[in-house]
Structure formats: C-alpha cells, structure tokens
Design an enzyme around this catalytic site. Structure first.
Site, PDB file in Angstrom:
ATOM      1  N   ARG A   1      -3.926   3.694  15.931  1.00  0.00           N
ATOM      2  CA  ARG A   1      -5.156   3.330  15.226  1.00  0.00           C
ATOM      3  C   ARG A   1      -6.321   3.178  16.205  1.00  0.00           C
ATOM      4  NH1 ARG A   1      -2.371   5.249  11.857  1.00  0.00           N
ATOM      5  NH2 ARG A   1      -1.449   4.126  10.090  1.00  0.00           N
TER       6      ARG A   1
ATOM      7  N   CYS B   1       0.871  -1.170   0.000  1.00  0.00           N
ATOM      8  CA  CYS B   1       0.000   0.000   0.000  1.00  0.00           C
ATOM      9  C   CYS B   1       0.910   1.222   0.000  1.00  0.00           C
ATOM     10  CB  CYS B   1      -0.963  -0.026   1.178  1.00  0.00           C
ATOM     11  SG  CYS B   1      -0.201  -0.379   2.777  1.00  0.00           S
TER      12      CYS B   1
ATOM     13  N   GLY C   1       2.777   0.413   4.035  1.00  0.00           N
ATOM     14  CA  GLY C   1       2.903  -1.036   4.156  1.00  0.00           C
ATOM     15  C   GLY C   1       2.679  -1.572   5.546  1.00  0.00           C
ATOM     16  N   TRP C   2       1.944  -0.845   6.389  1.00  0.00           N
ATOM     17  CA  TRP C   2       1.728  -1.358   7.740  1.00  0.00           C
ATOM     18  C   TRP C   2       0.252  -1.374   8.153  1.00  0.00           C
ATOM     19  CZ3 TRP C   2       5.546   2.807   9.826  1.00  0.00           C
ATOM     20  CH2 TRP C   2       5.003   4.082   9.704  1.00  0.00           C
ATOM     21  N   ASP C   3      -0.680  -1.185   7.211  1.00  0.00           N
ATOM     22  CA  ASP C   3      -2.107  -1.303   7.506  1.00  0.00           C
ATOM     23  C   ASP C   3      -2.805  -2.217   6.497  1.00  0.00           C
ATOM     24  OD1 ASP C   3      -2.650   0.518   9.845  1.00  0.00           O
ATOM     25  OD2 ASP C   3      -1.712   1.962   8.514  1.00  0.00           O
ATOM     26  N   ARG C   4      -2.999  -1.725   5.302  1.00  0.00           N
ATOM     27  CA  ARG C   4      -3.648  -2.545   4.275  1.00  0.00           C
ATOM     28  C   ARG C   4      -2.792  -3.747   3.883  1.00  0.00           C
ATOM     29  NH1 ARG C   4      -5.092   2.482   0.368  1.00  0.00           N
ATOM     30  NH2 ARG C   4      -3.196   3.242   1.397  1.00  0.00           N
TER      31      ARG C   4
END
EC number: 3.1.3.95
Length: 650
Positions: A382, A330, A333-336
């Site tokens: 988050r 994404c 590179g640390w959520d989706r």
C-alpha cells in the site's frame, strides 16, 4: 512493564530510538511500525527470518488482551486455518474485572467454535473466515472477507482434495450432520450449500445478526470473471435471516487520492458513477431513525462525512439493547475492514467501555499490531502505491472526538423548564460538552448551541447564542480551540497585553474543524428567531460554591443567529460569577473543556503521528512492479471487451 511504558512514551514523543532502553522481550510502537512497513505478516513465516520479532509482537498482544479479559486462543500454527490471520487467534470470553465478570459472559464453547471455523473457512474469500475480535456487552464484533465466488471455491476445494490424498479435510468429520444438512446437499449448488451452510452456522453460533458489507460491488469482477460474491446477492437467499446492510465504501486505491491531496480528506468525494460500482447503499429503515442522517445524500459526502456516518451506524448497532453481534467485511478484509474495526475499538475504548485498563499507547499498540499487522494488511504494498488507508485510520481520530460518537448511554437534556430569569452562567456551565455546539457563525467568539432531539416537544432548535466581548481594545483573548474536534469551545478572556496570544489562526482552525464535522453543521437554522437571554449575573449575596469575584469582564453584546445585535447586558465588576479565571488553566466545568473521550483519542493520534513520522514517514509514491503488471493485464482485458476494474482487491 516499565520498559514497555517508557518505550511507548518515547514513541509518542517521536523518538526513533524508542527501543533503546526496553527489555528484549517487548517491542515498542516504533519497532512495530518498522517491522510492519518492512514485510507483510504471514502465519507460516512466524518462526523464520524475523520470527523473533513477530513472536514478541504476538506475546505483547496476548498480554494486552489479558489485562482486561479472560480469553482462549485458537491455534493457527503455520497458517493451518488461514495463512494471513494471527497464529494465536484470540477469542474473548468475558471481562476479567470483578465488576464485569458476572455481567456479560460468552456462551460459546471454544472447541465447537474451532470446529465450525475449520468447516466454514472455504466459504469466504482467501479463507478469511468470520473471526470475533471485539467483545462489548457480551456481543461479538467480528471481521472477515466477503463470500468466495465459484472460481475460488472450486479451485480451493480441488487443491485441498489433491494435496490431502483424496480426503476433503474441511468436511472429514461428518458425525454431526443433520437432516437439514443432507437436504442442502442436493442439486447443482451442492458445494455452495455445504460451505455457506457452515458459514451461517458459525455466524449464528456467535449470535451475529447484523452483516455490514463495505463493498461497492455486488460481486467482485476481475478480468471478466466473478471472483467473489456477497451475502446481499446470494441467489438462494441463504442469508435472509440476517439483517444485511450494504454500506459501500471506497477501496484502498481511493486513498491514493487522499495522499495526493496532501492527506486532506475534507472535500474528497468518491466517484460513484464508475461502471463497476453497482452496490447501492441499503439500510433497513428501523436502524436509521435515531441517527438523524440523510442517507439519500451518501454519494455527496466527502470521505470525512462518509466515514463519520458509517461509524455512527456501526456504533448504534453494537450499542443497541439486544444481544446481537455484528460482522464487518469488505472484499479481502484487510483494508476497509480493519479501518472500521480499529475505529470501533478505539471509540469504545475512549468511552471507557472496553480495554479499560489500557493506556493510550497500549491500545494504539494493540490496534496496530492485532487489527492491522497480524490480520494481514499489506502495508508495504500500500505504501509503494500511495494507498495510505492505514495512516488515514489513525489520523481520522481527530474527527470522532465529540460526544456524538460516544456509546455511553447518558440521558440527553431535551428541554429545559421555562424560568423568568432566563439562562444563568451556571446553566451554560452545567451543559454537557455535547450540547455546547460549535463555532459556526461568522465573527463569533463564543457560541452556545442547544441541540434538539427529533420529535421532542418543547426542545430547542439549532439556534446559536453568541457572546461577543465589547470591552476596551486592550482586551486580549484566551482561546481554547482544538482543530481535531468537530466541536470547539472558544471563550474570550480579558488579559494584560503581554499575555496576548495570536487568535485569528486558532479561530480559523476551529471553524475549519467545525465545517468538516459529518452532516451535523447542515442542521443549523439561521432564521433569526427570538434570541435567548444573555446569562444574568447572580446576586452577590448568593454566590455559587467555589466562585470568586472578577473585575475584568466589561460589557457583552447579544447576537442572534443572523448576526444582528439585539440588546446589551453589562456584567458589573461586583458580580459574582460561577467560575473564576486564574492565570493557569482552571478546572471549572466550562474550561475543563476537554472530555475524557477527546483527551484519550487525541493522545492516541499524537502517539501514532509521532511514531509514524519517525519510522515510516509520509512517503512519495514509488512505482510498484506488481501494480504495473496488473495494469497491463487490465489494459488487455479492456482491449478484448472484458469488464474489469483496478487490480487492487480490498
């Protein structure tokens, strides 16, 4: 080992004290989630406060990887390569089982891989380079951030140059520079050519062919400046030799709406008309033919359908006959990215194709710890903003339990030979769960859906045959329904009145689950074509092995897809049936109903929900100071006419 399993079992039961009886060298899932929700992992802090916990998490991950794989470790001590990648980056080389170790083996030399990583790390946002994380049939499934823009690239380059005493450590070793490299370094794009050239070399060395970009933007714009780019808009077309797939997926800020809707993803549709959304879905035609998905409708899909269809696409890529690897990314590179990496890992594990020796609690621990925590997901931030993409990932497992998400290459039954006797109950019994369909028509208590493969001659259309009991009012229903599965099996069984179970709720749950299933239900035709025959009783003289006589069946009506009763058939009490109904749950093929895949994924989801509720909990939204500052800056940018978006980079 026993202590870890006991802790995992306790966590799955929802006990917040799961760590009480386990040895000090191992953390249970509950403690992992507590640590995860307390602080963000940073490689350089591994030996500081809380370092002992992080070390135990790292060791536990290495132990779980080692159960099934021979692997090498790429050291990232103190975050020397990337500050929010694991300190021990696992490179899986081959499966360690006797059966598989000689079948698929990586041809990658770890020393060369490590060199390419060092050289290419600045090519991608936040230094989050292409990193292999799953090994499947000899293919590397990788993750990363998107490409760095000129602002970050030149900023990091200057920073490294200044703090290394004038030496650019990423390119200090130039003994293997080729003529091609020298040619790339000419012109104004010297730095881009250099770093992206090494990024491409790394991708090729890992045999990556497919690059799946989850960004909804072509370039990430922040405060009026392009801060990141992507392969699909690289002006020099450096990535033209790869198969690029633009599969835009909402960022983590969208999951605030998921939380605000009481964690209901059904019916939640992303607003594709926002001004910053400029990356359309783009998938080469040759990759979509076998999936039977209308990709032109992607902007109409809700969050469930979109996630299901993207996962189907990724599974089809990794399960193709070639030996090409896959990269998913994404923005940061640390959520989706961990969302889809986790779903891939868990889906393949549920099929028994990877991590074959791990139990549900163990694969859950590995996925949470490695794919999310050690790769830098900011759960604390988050949660403070209500952007619960992490919770969505594991709660979503209920939507991928059916066989349509299976990577197992079993031969589907596309057609059945015509026979005078029609379908027997044995035919229904022998149908795979994938072919049994779902309860989609009103008032049905059992439906059989014969699926057709596109283009297969003589195959069945999506026409339901429903068997509705017409016995005495005293008949009770035994229902087997799983709201976590897009496809459910409902079977009516007459029982004494004292065994009566509430049925309406179970039926509603099953239908609700069925309605949320991808776009599978969109392909049902209710045209009232000629119905199939009611399953005929076999002769008493020729019973099936293991069958028994039953005297509590009564009569059955046949209903077409439109719901009209066509004819009636009576199963006599002296009929021999291909299965029996003992008081306890039978082991017959029709009521064994739960596939191994479904059982495994349900156990993982249940263990996660139990541990999550006892540690993190489903929290109310609290204001975030960083979010407030970002909001003020965004308002300022809009005030002066700069194009910008939310401050959350994914």
């Amino acid at each position: 080992m026993a202590g870890a399993r006991a802790a995992a079992a306790a966590a799955s039961a929802g006990s917040s004290a799961s760590s009480g009886n386990q040895p000090p060298q191992e953390l249970g899932l509950g403690e992992l989630l507590e640590e995860f929700s307390r602080t963000q992992y940073r490689a350089k802090d591994g030996s500081g406060t809380g370092g002992s916990k992080v070390e135990r998490i790292e060791k536990r991950c290495l132990e779980l990887f080692g159960r099934d794989y021979c692997f090498s470790v790429i050291p990232n001590t103190n975050g020397d390569i990337c500050g929010h990648y694991p300190r021990h980056i696992v490179f899986l080389e081959y499966e360690s089982s006797e059966k598989e170790k000689d079948t698929f083996e990586s041809t990658v030399q770890v020393s060369k891989l490590q060199d390419l990583i060092h050289r290419s790390k600045m090519a991608r946002c936040r230094g989050r380079f292409v990193c292999p994380v799953i090994l499947f049939k000899g293919k590397h499934i990788c993750r990363s951030a998107t490409l760095a823009g000129w602002g970050e690239l030149y900023g990091r380059s200057g920073y490294n140059y200044f703090f290394s005493g004038g030496a650019d450590d990423a390119w200090a070793d130039v003994e293997d520079v080729t003529e091609e490299d020298c040619a790339l370094r000419s012109g104004d794009t010297h730095l881009f050519d250099k770093v992206r050239g090494y990024d491409i070399k790394l991708l090729r060395y890992l045999s990556v062919k497919y690059i799946c970009d989850l960004m909804v933007e072509n370039k990430k714009v922040k405060f009026g400046m392009n801060v990141t780019s992507s392969e699909k808009v690289d002006k020099a077309q450096r990535y033209a030799d790869f198969t690029l797939l633009s599969i835009p997926y909402p960022g983590c800020e969208f999951f605030k709406e998921y939380k605000d809707r009481d964690y209901m993803a059904e019916g939640l549709i992303f607003n594709w008309k926002q001004d910053y959304v400029d990356a359309p879905l783009s998938i080469p035609d040759f990759l979509t033919h076998s999936l039977n998905i209308d990709w032109s409708q992607y902007q109409c899909w809700d969050l469930v359908q979109q996630t299901q269809n993207y996962l189907k696409l990724l599974l089809s890529l990794v399960n193709s006959d070639d030996d090409s690897g896959l990269l998913v990314h994404c923005i940061s590179g640390w959520d989706r990215t961990p969302l889809f990496i986790s779903l891939l890992r868990l889906s393949l594990w549920a099929d028994g194709l990877i991590h074959t020796s791990l139990k549900p609690t163990e694969i859950l621990y590995l996925t949470v710890a490695y794919d999310w925590f050690l790769f830098g997901h900011m759960l604390v931030d988050r949660l403070s903003k209500g952007e619960e993409i992490f919770f969505f990932c594991f709660n979503f497992l209920k939507h991928i339990t059916s066989e349509e998400f299976s990577a197992l290459k079993t031969q589907r039954r596309k057609s059945l030979p015509a026979r005078d006797g029609g379908f027997t109950l044995e035919d229904i019994c022998m149908l795979r769960r994938k072919d049994r369909g779902s309860t989609t028509s009103l008032g049905s208590d059992f439906s059989l859906v014969m699926e057709s493969s596109p283009g297969a001659t003589g195959s069945f259309t999506y026409e339901a045959v429903e068997l509705v009991p017409a016995g005495a009012p005293t008949q009770a229903a035994w229902r087997k329904s799983h709201s976590s599965s897009p496809q459910s099996v409902l079977w009516n069984r007459p029982q004494p009145s004292e065994d009566r179970l509430p049925s309406q709720q179970g039926l509603a749950e099953a239908r609700s689950s069925s309605s949320s299933s991808s776009n599978h239900s969109d392909n049902f035709f209710r045209m009232g074509s000629s119905p199939l025959e009611v399953p005929k009783p076999r002769s008493v003289d020729h019973p099936l092995p293991g069958s028994s006589l039953s005297t509590d069946y009564g009569s059955w009506q046949m209903v077409t897809g439109c719901g009209s009763i066509q004819e009636r058939a009576v199963l006599h009490t002296d009929s021999s049936l291909p299965f029996s109904f003992p008081d306890e749950l039978p082991n017959s093929c029709l009521l064994a109903a739960l596939s191994d895949r479904e059982t495994r994924l349900q156990e993982v989801r249940s263990a996660f929900l139990a541990a999550y509720s006892s540690t993190v909990g489903l929290r109310a939204v609290a204001p975030s100071p960083s979010g407030a500052i970002g909001g003020l800056l965004e308002q300022f940018a809009r005030g002066v006419g700069l194009r910008s978006i939310s401050s959350n980079a994914l």
